[in-house]
Design an enzyme around this catalytic site. Sequence first.
Site, PDB file in Angstrom:
ATOM      1  N   HIS A 114       7.193  -2.247  -9.308  1.00 29.14           N
ATOM      2  CA  HIS A 114       6.773  -3.588  -9.500  1.00 29.14           C
ATOM      3  C   HIS A 114       4.984  -3.429  -8.754  1.00 29.14           C
ATOM      4  O   HIS A 114       4.167  -4.451  -9.682  1.00 29.14           O
ATOM      5  CB  HIS A 114       7.197  -4.691  -8.895  1.00 29.14           C
ATOM      6  CG  HIS A 114       6.561  -6.182  -8.741  1.00 29.14           C
ATOM      7  ND1 HIS A 114       6.085  -7.170  -7.850  1.00 29.14           N
ATOM      8  CD2 HIS A 114       7.231  -6.862  -9.701  1.00 29.14           C
ATOM      9  CE1 HIS A 114       6.089  -8.046  -7.952  1.00 29.14           C
ATOM     10  NE2 HIS A 114       6.422  -8.396  -9.865  1.00 29.14           N
ATOM     11  N   HIS A 129       6.586 -17.282  -4.722  1.00 26.57           N
ATOM     12  CA  HIS A 129       6.488 -16.619  -3.666  1.00 26.57           C
ATOM     13  C   HIS A 129       5.643 -16.802  -2.922  1.00 26.57           C
ATOM     14  O   HIS A 129       5.298 -16.266  -1.624  1.00 26.57           O
ATOM     15  CB  HIS A 129       5.462 -15.788  -4.647  1.00 26.57           C
ATOM     16  CG  HIS A 129       6.486 -14.684  -5.269  1.00 26.57           C
ATOM     17  ND1 HIS A 129       6.946 -13.482  -4.839  1.00 26.57           N
ATOM     18  CD2 HIS A 129       6.892 -14.599  -7.023  1.00 26.57           C
ATOM     19  CE1 HIS A 129       7.556 -12.592  -6.191  1.00 26.57           C
ATOM     20  NE2 HIS A 129       7.820 -13.716  -6.906  1.00 26.57           N
ATOM     21  N   HIS A 138      10.439  -8.875 -16.366  1.00 20.67           N
ATOM     22  CA  HIS A 138      11.309  -8.848 -15.088  1.00 20.67           C
ATOM     23  C   HIS A 138      13.053  -8.705 -15.121  1.00 20.67           C
ATOM     24  O   HIS A 138      13.750  -8.447 -14.194  1.00 20.67           O
ATOM     25  CB  HIS A 138      11.344  -9.518 -14.019  1.00 20.67           C
ATOM     26  CG  HIS A 138       9.505  -9.899 -13.922  1.00 20.67           C
ATOM     27  ND1 HIS A 138       8.598 -10.169 -14.110  1.00 20.67           N
ATOM     28  CD2 HIS A 138       9.020  -9.390 -11.839  1.00 20.67           C
ATOM     29  CE1 HIS A 138       7.653  -9.666 -13.800  1.00 20.67           C
ATOM     30  NE2 HIS A 138       8.080  -9.774 -12.191  1.00 20.67           N
ATOM     31  N   HIS A 149       8.132 -19.927 -10.847  1.00 22.06           N
ATOM     32  CA  HIS A 149       8.259 -19.051  -9.526  1.00 22.06           C
ATOM     33  C   HIS A 149       6.770 -18.563  -9.015  1.00 22.06           C
ATOM     34  O   HIS A 149       7.108 -18.085  -7.535  1.00 22.06           O
ATOM     35  CB  HIS A 149       7.373 -18.063 -11.052  1.00 22.06           C
ATOM     36  CG  HIS A 149       7.437 -16.261 -10.342  1.00 22.06           C
ATOM     37  ND1 HIS A 149       6.150 -15.682 -10.766  1.00 22.06           N
ATOM     38  CD2 HIS A 149       8.039 -14.997 -10.074  1.00 22.06           C
ATOM     39  CE1 HIS A 149       6.164 -14.909 -10.379  1.00 22.06           C
ATOM     40  NE2 HIS A 149       7.114 -14.343 -10.014  1.00 22.06           N
ATOM     41  N   PHE A 178       1.344  -9.364  -5.373  1.00 26.80           N
ATOM     42  CA  PHE A 178       2.091  -8.462  -6.248  1.00 26.80           C
ATOM     43  C   PHE A 178       2.136  -6.994  -5.670  1.00 26.80           C
ATOM     44  O   PHE A 178       4.178  -6.421  -6.769  1.00 26.80           O
ATOM     45  CB  PHE A 178       1.033  -8.958  -7.713  1.00 26.80           C
ATOM     46  CG  PHE A 178       1.308  -9.428  -8.794  1.00 26.80           C
ATOM     47  CD1 PHE A 178       2.214 -10.911  -9.081  1.00 26.80           C
ATOM     48  CD2 PHE A 178      -0.118 -10.060  -8.865  1.00 26.80           C
ATOM     49  CE1 PHE A 178       2.392 -11.221  -9.493  1.00 26.80           C
ATOM     50  CE2 PHE A 178      -0.259 -10.536  -9.416  1.00 26.80           C
ATOM     51  CZ  PHE A 178       0.896 -12.019  -9.417  1.00 26.80           C
ATOM     52  N   HIS A 211       1.561  -9.816 -15.833  1.00 27.93           N
ATOM     53  CA  HIS A 211       2.143 -10.837 -15.449  1.00 27.93           C
ATOM     54  C   HIS A 211       1.460 -11.562 -16.425  1.00 27.93           C
ATOM     55  O   HIS A 211       0.307 -10.610 -17.264  1.00 27.93           O
ATOM     56  CB  HIS A 211       1.711 -11.078 -13.943  1.00 27.93           C
ATOM     57  CG  HIS A 211       2.377 -11.044 -13.095  1.00 27.93           C
ATOM     58  ND1 HIS A 211       2.901  -9.443 -12.497  1.00 27.93           N
ATOM     59  CD2 HIS A 211       4.033 -10.879 -12.726  1.00 27.93           C
ATOM     60  CE1 HIS A 211       3.861  -9.089 -11.935  1.00 27.93           C
ATOM     61  NE2 HIS A 211       4.764 -10.908 -11.858  1.00 27.93           N
ATOM     62  N   HIS A 214      14.076 -13.564  -8.164  1.00 27.59           N
ATOM     63  CA  HIS A 214      13.505 -13.318  -9.499  1.00 27.59           C
ATOM     64  C   HIS A 214      14.664 -13.224 -10.487  1.00 27.59           C
ATOM     65  O   HIS A 214      14.327 -14.006 -12.069  1.00 27.59           O
ATOM     66  CB  HIS A 214      13.189 -12.290  -9.660  1.00 27.59           C
ATOM     67  CG  HIS A 214      11.258 -12.358 -10.193  1.00 27.59           C
ATOM     68  ND1 HIS A 214      11.049 -12.071 -10.674  1.00 27.59           N
ATOM     69  CD2 HIS A 214      10.390 -12.005  -9.151  1.00 27.59           C
ATOM     70  CE1 HIS A 214       9.439 -12.460 -10.953  1.00 27.59           C
ATOM     71  NE2 HIS A 214       9.409 -12.202  -9.689  1.00 27.59           N
TER      72      HIS A 214
END
Lengths: 473, 149
Positions: free
Chosen positions: A103, A229, A126, A225, A242, A117, A255
């Site tokens: 990731h 986070h 994802h 989303h 990230f 992204h 996710h």
Amino acid sequence: MSNTTSRRNFLQTIGMGTSFIGLSAFTGLVLPTSAFAQCEPPPSKTGPAPWRRDCRTILPRRPASTLSGSEITKLKDAYHAMRALDTSDPNDPRGFQRQANIHCFMCSQVSASEVVHGSWKFFTWHRAYLYFHERILGKLIGDMNFRLPYWDWDVASHRRLPSAYTSPNDATNPLWNSTRGMSPTDELPDEDVGDDVMNAALEAATFAEFGGTSTDNGIPEVTPHGSVHVDVGGCCGDMSAFETAGRDPVFYAHHSNVDKMWSDWNKGSSTHTNPTDPAFLNMTWNFYDENKVWRSITAAQVLNHENQLRYIYGPSRFSELLPCLLDWVVVRTDWRLSKTLKLSPAARTSISKALGSRGRVRLHLTGVSIPLDKSAVYRIYASPEAAGKDEGPGGDGYLGTLPVVLDSLKKHLSHKRTRNAVMNISSRSFETLSRAQGPMQLTLVERGVKEGTRKPIRVTAADAHFTVADIEQ
Amino acid sequence: MVRLVLLFLLLNATVFAGGQTSDHDRRFAVSLPQQWQQSKLLIVVEGLQAPGNVAFKLRVSALDDDAKEVSLGAVGVEAIGPNKSAPRTLKNLRLDVTRSLNRFLENKSTPAKIELLIRPVDSRNNPLEDLEWSVKDVRLEIQPKPVTP
């Protein structure tokens, strides 16, 4: 492998060098230096092997809050085994740190056009990432029926971190992460995951709005989303960045719920369709699979998570089957000449054998002429008599349906006048076909019309044939 | 398909400096289109610039007649990584405020303009006073509401 290691070390070195430079500007807000990113570059010079068709049982991913004690143990065992690889074999690409680094790499080390992204890559990449992650976890505990759980934060009573991830809330729990800003008793704010947010996302009219475009993100990528986070990671936790988000096991449950949103959006309306642009469908990424084989997978290969990736959200009545179908074989008929359906002895044998071994049989009608006066659902029967009775699914002579949906009444004349139809042939409908003494005159009848006013229409089609697939035993 | 074509009406936003809020908040006035009640309402934050090593939420509020803040929603902005302190720019962040803005305007005589307050906050909604950030534009977009089949 030595090449892999040296490239990774090189990037680690780069990451370490720049982190010291970046420390000064926002003391108190910056992420801690202990959270060094170790992004994973592509591992080898050899090309990846293509992704193989998945033959696992279709099983549900379930809300993390509903897992039983034994399922939680299994989940923890899986992550424990994955974390153990970090020390027992740091070069094993299935290790937890190296999983997290994927990731990191795809979010910050690749070129701007490759970042996953902020564009339509978000949902597809994802999904593929979680898919391989899930398979690895399953392999590590010797259970390929293992499925990732999802954190259903959209349910008001599930706004806290799922208890499996916080109990115990220390390093003895492989699902724990020390950097979370969210405590076990904190709740995600309604503003970030409540009905307003969910409805807004799931009501998006187009994929561009929901999932983004080649250059722009969709609505849910940001909220809920991104908000979740930040809520979990706080100012400085792994989940907030990230590069480090994959280091928190709850990332994968979060996710999974984001992935479920995509699934739910697709199911929400017949107009909620994914892009058909080859530029979207042909996007390709590489992952290690559960056997440490470097695989390539395309966006097109992850669009149908049920059939292609073998998981669903929620219970499935098909879950007890293991439908690893072999190739579909075409069984021709003489429809083109006779305009009727007749089963030759060879066709009967082939179909009967497939159905007897839990295989699949389909009847394909191509170029079926359809009424264009209105939108309606038509049922297809094996004979005019059966159509007249219209007993529906499971009834005498019933084969399937053919929906006709017009864009608008005013435009119906510009519609295509023919359709292709594919119907699954069950053992019961095959009995009907087998009982027919002579050639069958397939017949349409509009669904929902009362007896006496039904107007059966004989099917006129360019061709009719069967396809048959045996099942791998 | 024609129905699905998005007909964006872009409304100019006017930036107001200062006000009763912190220097690090941003205030914008957006016009309400006549057909707002029949539309989906999206706040679009364009050209957000902030350091890449800071995670935050950008909270959008409407200010009522008494300058009281009423939250319309928030967008989450993940950091890139701990060593990515260089400013990065996010092209467009969209926040659907259809329901929250409708609630805000309920029982009010529809104003010609709505004053919006944009504020970066942490995960617990505390203002991030020290954050260096900027935004190119904030606007209100309307879209046709999807028709339920």
